[in-house]
Motif scaffolding. Structure first.
Motif, PDB file in Angstrom:
ATOM      1  N   GLU A   6     -13.270  -5.815  -3.338  1.00 40.15           N
ATOM      2  CA  GLU A   6     -12.477  -6.868  -3.480  1.00 40.15           C
ATOM      3  C   GLU A   6     -10.999  -6.443  -3.509  1.00 40.15           C
ATOM      4  N   PRO A   7     -10.029  -7.206  -2.879  1.00 41.65           N
ATOM      5  CA  PRO A   7      -8.591  -6.889  -2.796  1.00 41.65           C
ATOM      6  C   PRO A   7      -8.243  -7.034  -4.295  1.00 41.65           C
ATOM      7  N   LEU A   8      -7.144  -6.129  -4.854  1.00 41.18           N
ATOM      8  CA  LEU A   8      -6.748  -6.089  -6.254  1.00 41.18           C
ATOM      9  C   LEU A   8      -5.495  -6.994  -6.175  1.00 41.18           C
ATOM     10  N   THR A   9      -5.563  -7.762  -7.100  1.00 43.08           N
ATOM     11  CA  THR A   9      -4.157  -8.538  -7.224  1.00 43.08           C
ATOM     12  C   THR A   9      -3.778  -8.201  -8.809  1.00 43.08           C
ATOM     13  N   ILE A  10      -2.535  -8.781  -9.066  1.00 47.24           N
ATOM     14  CA  ILE A  10      -1.951  -8.122 -10.463  1.00 47.24           C
ATOM     15  C   ILE A  10      -3.180  -9.100 -11.405  1.00 47.24           C
TER      16      ILE A  10
END
Length: 107
Positions: A6-10
């Motif tokens: 899953e893409p990493l977000t802040i």
């Protein structure tokens, strides 16, 4: 450990980082001063590598990446300890600086 694709977000990093820190005994008792000192120590380690690079030393990029990652981790935990929404603070400050410098880049 299973890799999460899953893409990493802040926000996701911050939530998992804060949750993980609660599993570490000493972290539950740290004050904002202790988190800030830990953050400062990591910034100092990065700056030491940068100083050495400026002098001509070869510093592996992996070492720089580790220090930058430590900085992000401690910054997240410092913000949490101070009850600051890191994502909202970043957006607000980024946009203030863009406005100050007449940049078209707004988050």
């Amino acid at each position: 450990m299973k890799k999460n694709r899953e893409p990493l977000t802040i926000r996701r990093f911050h939530e998992v980082n804060v949750t993980r820190s609660k599993d570490i005994n000493h972290s539950r008792e740290w004050s904002s001063m202790e988190w800030g000192c830990a953050l400062s120590g990591e910034v100092g380690e990065l700056c030491n590598f940068l100083k050495k690079m400026n002098r001509g030393d070869k510093i592996p990029k992996k070492w720089l990446a580790h220090e930058i990652s430590d900085i992000m981790t401690y910054l997240s935990l410092t913000a949490d300890n101070l009850d600051i929404d890191l994502e909202a603070a970043l957006i607000k400050k980024f946009n203030l600086v863009s406005k100050r410098w007449g940049s078209k880049y707004i988050l």
